[in-house]
Design a protein around this motif. Structure first.
Motif, PDB file in Angstrom:
ATOM      1  N   UNK A   1      27.227  48.767  38.949  1.00 47.60           N
ATOM      2  CA  UNK A   1      26.895  47.383  38.637  1.00 47.60           C
ATOM      3  C   UNK A   1      27.851  46.348  39.177  1.00 47.60           C
ATOM      4  N   UNK A   2      28.197  46.359  40.471  1.00 51.10           N
ATOM      5  CA  UNK A   2      29.125  45.331  40.958  1.00 51.10           C
ATOM      6  C   UNK A   2      28.579  43.949  40.623  1.00 51.10           C
ATOM      7  N   UNK A   3      29.365  43.137  39.956  1.00 53.03           N
ATOM      8  CA  UNK A   3      28.779  42.094  39.118  1.00 53.03           C
ATOM      9  C   UNK A   3      29.680  40.880  39.026  1.00 53.03           C
ATOM     10  N   UNK A   4      29.107  39.728  39.120  1.00 49.33           N
ATOM     11  CA  UNK A   4      29.633  38.425  38.692  1.00 49.33           C
ATOM     12  C   UNK A   4      31.056  38.141  39.134  1.00 49.33           C
TER      13      UNK A   4
ATOM     14  N   UNK B   1      41.730  45.581  42.261  1.00 45.32           N
ATOM     15  CA  UNK B   1      43.003  44.880  42.458  1.00 45.32           C
ATOM     16  C   UNK B   1      43.578  44.416  41.121  1.00 45.32           C
ATOM     17  N   UNK B   2      42.747  44.284  40.106  1.00 44.10           N
ATOM     18  CA  UNK B   2      43.200  44.012  38.736  1.00 44.10           C
ATOM     19  C   UNK B   2      42.562  45.070  37.848  1.00 44.10           C
ATOM     20  N   UNK B   3      43.359  46.068  37.471  1.00 42.53           N
ATOM     21  CA  UNK B   3      42.797  47.242  36.788  1.00 42.53           C
ATOM     22  C   UNK B   3      42.970  47.129  35.275  1.00 42.53           C
ATOM     23  N   UNK B   4      42.337  46.109  34.719  1.00 42.74           N
ATOM     24  CA  UNK B   4      42.281  45.886  33.278  1.00 42.74           C
ATOM     25  C   UNK B   4      41.154  44.889  33.037  1.00 42.74           C
ATOM     26  N   UNK B   5      40.974  44.487  31.791  1.00 40.38           N
ATOM     27  CA  UNK B   5      39.798  43.706  31.403  1.00 40.38           C
ATOM     28  C   UNK B   5      39.974  42.210  31.686  1.00 40.38           C
ATOM     29  N   UNK B   6      39.922  41.851  32.971  1.00 35.54           N
ATOM     30  CA  UNK B   6      39.896  40.443  33.369  1.00 35.54           C
ATOM     31  C   UNK B   6      38.430  40.099  33.609  1.00 35.54           C
ATOM     32  N   UNK B   7      37.729  39.919  32.520  1.00 38.03           N
ATOM     33  CA  UNK B   7      36.270  39.858  32.513  1.00 38.03           C
ATOM     34  C   UNK B   7      35.740  38.581  33.156  1.00 38.03           C
TER      35      UNK B   7
ATOM     36  N   UNK C   1      34.929  40.244  42.093  1.00 34.62           N
ATOM     37  CA  UNK C   1      33.889  40.507  41.090  1.00 34.62           C
ATOM     38  C   UNK C   1      34.383  41.576  40.136  1.00 34.62           C
ATOM     39  N   UNK C   2      33.599  41.847  39.083  1.00 41.03           N
ATOM     40  CA  UNK C   2      34.034  42.868  38.132  1.00 41.03           C
ATOM     41  C   UNK C   2      33.148  44.102  38.181  1.00 41.03           C
ATOM     42  N   UNK C   3      33.702  45.180  37.631  1.00 44.13           N
ATOM     43  CA  UNK C   3      32.988  46.429  37.381  1.00 44.13           C
ATOM     44  C   UNK C   3      33.208  46.795  35.923  1.00 44.13           C
ATOM     45  N   UNK C   4      32.151  47.075  35.187  1.00 42.22           N
ATOM     46  CA  UNK C   4      32.259  47.455  33.785  1.00 42.22           C
ATOM     47  C   UNK C   4      32.723  48.905  33.669  1.00 42.22           C
ATOM     48  N   UNK C   5      33.842  49.132  32.920  1.00 42.50           N
ATOM     49  CA  UNK C   5      34.398  50.479  32.799  1.00 42.50           C
ATOM     50  C   UNK C   5      34.640  50.844  31.340  1.00 42.50           C
ATOM     51  N   UNK C   6      33.653  50.644  30.493  1.00 38.02           N
ATOM     52  CA  UNK C   6      33.727  51.107  29.122  1.00 38.02           C
ATOM     53  C   UNK C   6      34.889  50.502  28.371  1.00 38.02           C
ATOM     54  N   UNK C   7      35.726  51.352  27.769  1.00 39.29           N
ATOM     55  CA  UNK C   7      36.839  50.877  26.951  1.00 39.29           C
ATOM     56  C   UNK C   7      37.850  50.069  27.758  1.00 39.29           C
TER      57      UNK C   7
END
Length: 509
Positions: free
Chosen positions: A239-242, A11-17, A257-263
């Motif tokens: 790694x569905x995470x945090x 739902x947020x396709x950028x680095x909202x870590x 939650x977030x998903x790590x997607x490299x760059x």
């Protein structure tokens, strides 16, 4: 594609870590890690948990100011928690080199207090407070960064002053995941009270390949029992995470939650949440992340975090942050539209990774084209300005005043281990000191650079694969700088002219 009754992840396709979320009435607020950028602690708003807009930031500058006068890309604000208590919004976060901080405000518009140090120490990360409405007591849980403390894979709990200004004890390890077979890198705890239990939702197993766990105990200090409640299974969500649990006013439960997607960094997913007959939470589709799902039963709305900017009156929007605490004079006020950056003198002009005066925003997680028009107004040889894809490696395209007195279009890059930039393409003249710049970002964050100096867009250089820093996704940035050296004034001298950026646009490909 999703229909009006469904949504698709992320739902947020950028680095909202490291996202966390809270509901206040009919409004939802989300914050995320901002690391060494300023302003920090972004605040997003939604009415339906799917469509989000960026309101602004809760942290104007990082403290102590001198520590963040230069870029510290992987330091600063780690994994915040957001809560609503006593008619105020509260955000707690861990700075791995200093300790646990908090800010608070009467509402999302502020004013936000200055950062208050709740607990000093190295390696204290991922804090989360809890005010127990039944007893009036307050608690705090946090994780540990082994890089600073030598400790990891455990959670420490404290009693906290009800006003959130400090802790009432020395703390106790309430979950030691070294004692749980197969668990490692336990971190990111979020603390809740539900159905007579203390709940900690916390991930483990590392951001690339891990899982989301749930812990419960009748007593805050334990003992806790655990269960894995979300993992990749046969999906493509590694790694569905945090993240954070939120309940709507109608009683629906959801988990972000977030998903790590490299760059691209850590993109945000929304999972449905229910409770099984034994009282444990079940996330997603029986513990697997969903790709598409029925929308929350909430009023329809629309919105996405802003990306485009016309810089009205020379001001930039909330989607932008500097790579360090800003100093006066980096932007030049004027009455028209367009961002006017000063060509700040720097000994690090050759490496944008080291520049504090790069104005950045997140790299979109879908294929897109980024465009901006640039004009360089500087007579000093070596003065330059450009559009950069910034990470552990970087590549930028822009304008530079040459020793011959002319303005040239240049395209430079620096590899991960490189200490200085190299040419990615041959320089060419830029008549009038102007150029339209374009970066096409394709799958896997592969970037193709183009420039128009008056005769249409022409490609420049080879494909550049964007890279993250250790914890931070790649960034898009605008900068202006002038070198120091024998033929130039030293750092700290007045800026060497300006550069104007106009019509910043990001469009889908």
């Amino acid at each position: 594609m999703s229909s009006s009754s469904t949504y698709r992840n992320p739902v947020l396709n950028a680095d909202w870590s490291d996202p966390d979320v809270v509901r206040v009435g009919d409004d939802f607020y989300l914050t995320a890690s901002s690391f060494g950028r300023a302003p920090g602690l972004p605040l997003l708003h939604s009415r339906n948990l799917v469509d989000w807009t960026l309101l602004g930031h809760a942290l104007d500058r990082l403290e102590p100011a001198e520590t963040f006068a230069a870029p510290r890309h992987d330091c600063g604000v780690w994994a915040p928690s957001i809560r609503h208590h006593d008619d105020r919004l509260w955000i707690f976060w861990g700075d791995p080199d200093q300790g646990i901080f908090q800010v608070n405000a009467p509402d999302a518009q502020g004013p936000w207090t200055r950062p208050h140090l709740v607990k000093a120490g190295k390696g204290l990360i991922d804090p989360c407070p809890l005010w127990d409405e039944e007893t009036g007591e307050a608690y705090l849980v946090h994780a540990w960064a082994r890089s600073r403390s030598g400790i990891k894979n455990r959670l420490t709990g404290h009693r906290m002053r009800p006003d959130g200004t400090g802790l009432l004890d020395d703390g106790k390890v309430i979950v030691d995941a070294d004692r749980i077979p197969g668990w490692f890198t336990l971190e990111g705890p979020k603390l809740y009270r539900h159905d007579g239990w203390f709940w900690i939702l916390a991930p483990a197993g590392s951001v690339e390949t891990g899982w989301q766990g749930a812990f419960r105990s009748r007593d805050f200090f334990g003992p806790y029992e655990e269960r894995i409640v979300l993992e990749q299974k046969d999906t493509d969500v590694n790694g569905p995470h945090q993240g954070g649990w939120v309940r709507t006013a109608a009683g629906e439960d959801w988990f972000l939650h977030f998903q790590q997607r490299g760059a691209y960094g850590r993109v945000v997913h929304l999972q449905p949440m229910r409770w099984d007959p034994d009282g444990w939470p079940v996330l997603g589709d029986d513990g697997a992340p969903v790709t598409e799902h029925r929308r929350p039963a909430l009023p329809p709305s629309a919105g996405t975090p802003a990306t485009d900017d016309d810089f009205p009156g020379g001001r930039f929007g909330p989607q932008w942050s500097w790579t360090a605490n800003p100093r006066g004079g980096w932007t030049v006020p004027h009455t028209g539209d367009g961002l006017r950056l000063a060509c700040v003198r720097s000994a690090d002009a050759h490496d944008p990774r080291r520049l504090p005066n790069v104005l950045t925003q997140r790299l979109p997680g879908t294929p897109c084209a980024v465009e901006v028009e640039l004009r360089l107004d500087s007579d000093e040889p070596g003065a330059r300005a450009g559009l950069v894809v910034l990470g552990d490696a970087f590549s930028w395209i822009g304008l530079q005043r040459g020793a011959d007195g002319a303005v040239h279009l240049v395209h430079r890059f620096g590899e991960t281990v490189a200490e200085a930039e190299r040419d990615a393409a041959h320089a060419r003249l830029a008549p009038g000191g102007r150029a339209r710049l374009r970066i096409e970002i394709g799958p896997h964050a592969r970037c193709r650079f183009h420039a128009d100096t008056g005769d249409g867009f022409r490609p420049s250089g080879q494909v550049f694969a964007a890279t993250p820093w250790r914890w931070v996704g790649a960034l898009l940035g605008l900068f202006a700088v002038a070198p120091t050296g024998e033929q130039a004034a030293p750092t700290g001298e007045p800026a060497a002219g300006t550069a104007d950026s106009t019509g910043f646009r990001i469009t889908a490909l």
